[in-house]
Design an enzyme around this catalytic site. Structure first.
Site, short mmCIF file in Angstrom:
data_model
loop_
_atom_site.label_atom_id
_atom_site.label_comp_id
_atom_site.label_asym_id
_atom_site.label_seq_id
_atom_site.Cartn_x
_atom_site.Cartn_y
_atom_site.Cartn_z
N LYS A 70 0.85 -1.20 0.00
CA LYS A 70 0.00 0.00 0.00
C LYS A 70 0.88 1.25 0.00
O LYS A 70 0.61 2.21 -0.74
CB LYS A 70 -0.94 -0.02 1.21
CG LYS A 70 -2.04 -1.08 1.07
CD LYS A 70 -2.79 -1.39 2.35
CE LYS A 70 -3.74 -2.56 2.12
NZ LYS A 70 -4.39 -3.05 3.35
N GLN A 114 -4.37 -1.94 9.77
CA GLN A 114 -4.27 -3.23 9.09
C GLN A 114 -4.78 -4.37 9.99
O GLN A 114 -4.37 -4.49 11.14
CB GLN A 114 -2.80 -3.50 8.69
CG GLN A 114 -2.60 -4.76 7.88
CD GLN A 114 -3.28 -4.73 6.50
OE1 GLN A 114 -3.22 -3.75 5.79
NE2 GLN A 114 -3.94 -5.81 6.14
N ASP A 137 -10.88 2.57 4.25
CA ASP A 137 -11.10 1.13 4.06
C ASP A 137 -12.60 0.83 3.94
O ASP A 137 -12.99 -0.26 3.55
CB ASP A 137 -10.53 0.34 5.25
CG ASP A 137 -9.32 -0.50 4.87
OD1 ASP A 137 -9.14 -0.77 3.67
OD2 ASP A 137 -8.56 -0.90 5.78
#
Ligand code: NDP
Length: 311
Positions: A70, A114, A137
Site C-alpha cells: 500500500k 491493518q 477502508d
C-alpha cells in the site's frame, strides 16, 4: 498411449478459447497511471498532496507485505504516506490514542488499521474509533450503512476493487445470479449488498452463503457469477462451477510448495487450474483481486482529499 496421455493432460489444463483472465494487475496499473495525473492536477490546484496513513500492529508477515504494498502504491501515484508501526503488545488504549491523533491531524486524508489485530485488542472498538470521514477502508458502520442505502460513501476497498474489475471487463451483472461464498464484514457481506443494489455493477440476484449453508456446492453450481471469499485454499472446485460462469477469487492463502525458492506460494479459494476451463472470466491469485483492493483504498483516499463524499 503417450499421445492419449498428452491429450488428457491438455484437456485437464487448457484454457478454452472463451475463457478470459481478469488481469487485476494490469487494470490496477491503468488506474494508477490515471490517478498519477489526477494527483498532479490536484497538487497544482490546491498546493497539497493526498496523504494516506497506515497503522501496523505486530509482525504478521502477511500484514507487513500488504501494508508495504500500500505504501509503495502511494509512492507510485504521488501520495504522501505515513506508516505507524506498533509493537504486538501495545495496549488497546494506546492504539486508540494513535487513532485519535490521526483523526485530528488535518494533513491526513485517510488512514487504515491493518487487520488482523492481536487478540487482546477489540477490532470493533478500533473500527468505531476511526473518524468515518477518514475511513478509507470503508469499514465504519456509517460508511457501511450508507453503502447499503446507496448513498455516497467510501466503499469497502476489496468489494470496490471487484466492481471496478467487473466494469472494466464489461461483465453484465443485471439479472444474473451471483453466489457470494463467505459473509465477512469486509468482503462477503458488502459484496452481496453492492451486487444487489440498483447500480451499474449491481441489479443481480444475490445468494450469500457461509459455513452454515446447506447444499453449498449445489447453490454455487447455479451461479452465473461466483465470488469466493472464504480463506480455504482451492475450496471452489470444478464440479461446483457452471460452464461459462464468471469466477472472482478473493482468497489469499499461503500453501507449502517445495518447488519454489521460498518453500511456499500464494493460492486463492478457487482451484484455479481446473476451474478456469469451465469459466468465461476468472481472476488469478496473485494478480487478480489483490491489486484492486489497493486501488479501492487509493481512490477512496483521493475522494477524501477532494472532499467528494464528506466536507
Ligand atoms: P473471514 O475469515 O472473515 O470470513 C470467512 C468467511 O468464509 C466466513 O463468513 C465463513 O463463514 C466462511 N466460511 C468458512 N468456511 C466455510 C465453509 N466450509 N463453507 C462455507 N463458508 C465458509 O475472511 P475474509 O472475508 O476476511 O477473507 C476471506 C479470504 O479473502 C481470505 O483468504 C483473505 O486472506 C482474503 N482476502 C483477500 C483480500 C484481497 O485483497 N484479495 C482482502 C481481504 C481478504 P462463517 O461466517 O459462518 O464463519
Amino acid at each position: 498411449m503417450v499421445i492419449f496421455l498428452f491429450y488428457t493432460y491438455l484437456a485437464a489444463t487448457k484454457s478454452p478459447r472463451s475463457m478470459k483472465l481478469i488481469d487485476g494487475k494490469a487494470v490496477s496499473e491503468e488506474i494508477k497511471n490515471t490517478l498519477k495525473q489526477d494527483v498532479i492536477d490536484y497538487k497544482n490546484r490546491t498546493g497539497r498532496v493526498p496523504h494516506l496513513a497506515a497503522i501496523l500492529v505486530g509482525d504478521n508477515p502477511a500484514s507487513k507485505a500488504y501494508v508495504s504494498n500500500k505504501v509503495k502504491s502511494c509512492q507510485q501515484v504521488g501520495f504522501n504516506s505515513t506508516l505507524i508501526k506498533l509493537e504486538e503488545d501495545i495496549s488497546e488504549e494506546q492504539l486508540l490514542t494513535h487513532i485519535r491523533e490521526l483523526n485530528e491531524n488535518p494533513d491526513i486524508d485517510g488512514f487504515i488499521v491493518q487487520l488482523p489485530l492481536p487478540k487482546h485488542i477489540d477490532d470493533v472498538k478500533v473500527t468505531l474509533a476511526i473518524d468515518y470521514k477518514k475511513d478509507v477502508d470503508g469499514f465504519h458502520p456509517v460508511n457501511f450503512g450508507r453503502m447499503a442505502q446507496g448513498l455516497p460513501c467510501y466503499l469497502p476497498a476489496t468489494p470496490f476493487g471487484i466492481t471496478l474489475l467487473l466494469e472494466r471487463y464489461n461483465i453484465e451483472t443485471a439479472g444474473k445470479h451471483v453466489v457470494v461464498v463467505g459473509r465477512s464484514n469486509i468482503v462477503g457481506t458488502p459484496m452481496s449488498i453492492l451486487m444487489s443494489r440498483k447500480s451499474k455493477t449491481g441489479d443481480a440476484t444475490v445468494t450469500l452463503t457461509h459455513s452454515r449453508t446447506k447444499n453449498l456446492a449445489q447453490i454455487v453450481s447455479q451461479a452465473d457469477i461466483v465470488v469466493a471469499a472464504i480463506g480455504i485454499p482451492g475450496f471452489i472446485t470444478e464440479d461446483m462451477v457452471k460452464e461459462g460462469a464468471v469466477v472472482i477469487d478473493v482468497g489469499i492463502n499461503r500453501v507449502e510448495d517445495e518447488s519454489t525458492e521460498k518453500g511456499s506460494r500464494l493460492v486463492g479459494d478457487v482451484d484455479f487450474v481446473k476451474v478456469r476451463g469451465r469459466s468465461s472470466f476468472i481472476t488469478p491469485v496473485p494478480g487478480g483481486v489483490g491489486p484492486m483492493t489497493v486501488m479501492g483504498l487509493l481512490l477512496n483516499t483521493f475522494k477524501s482529499a477532494n472532499k467528494e463524499i464528506y466536507n
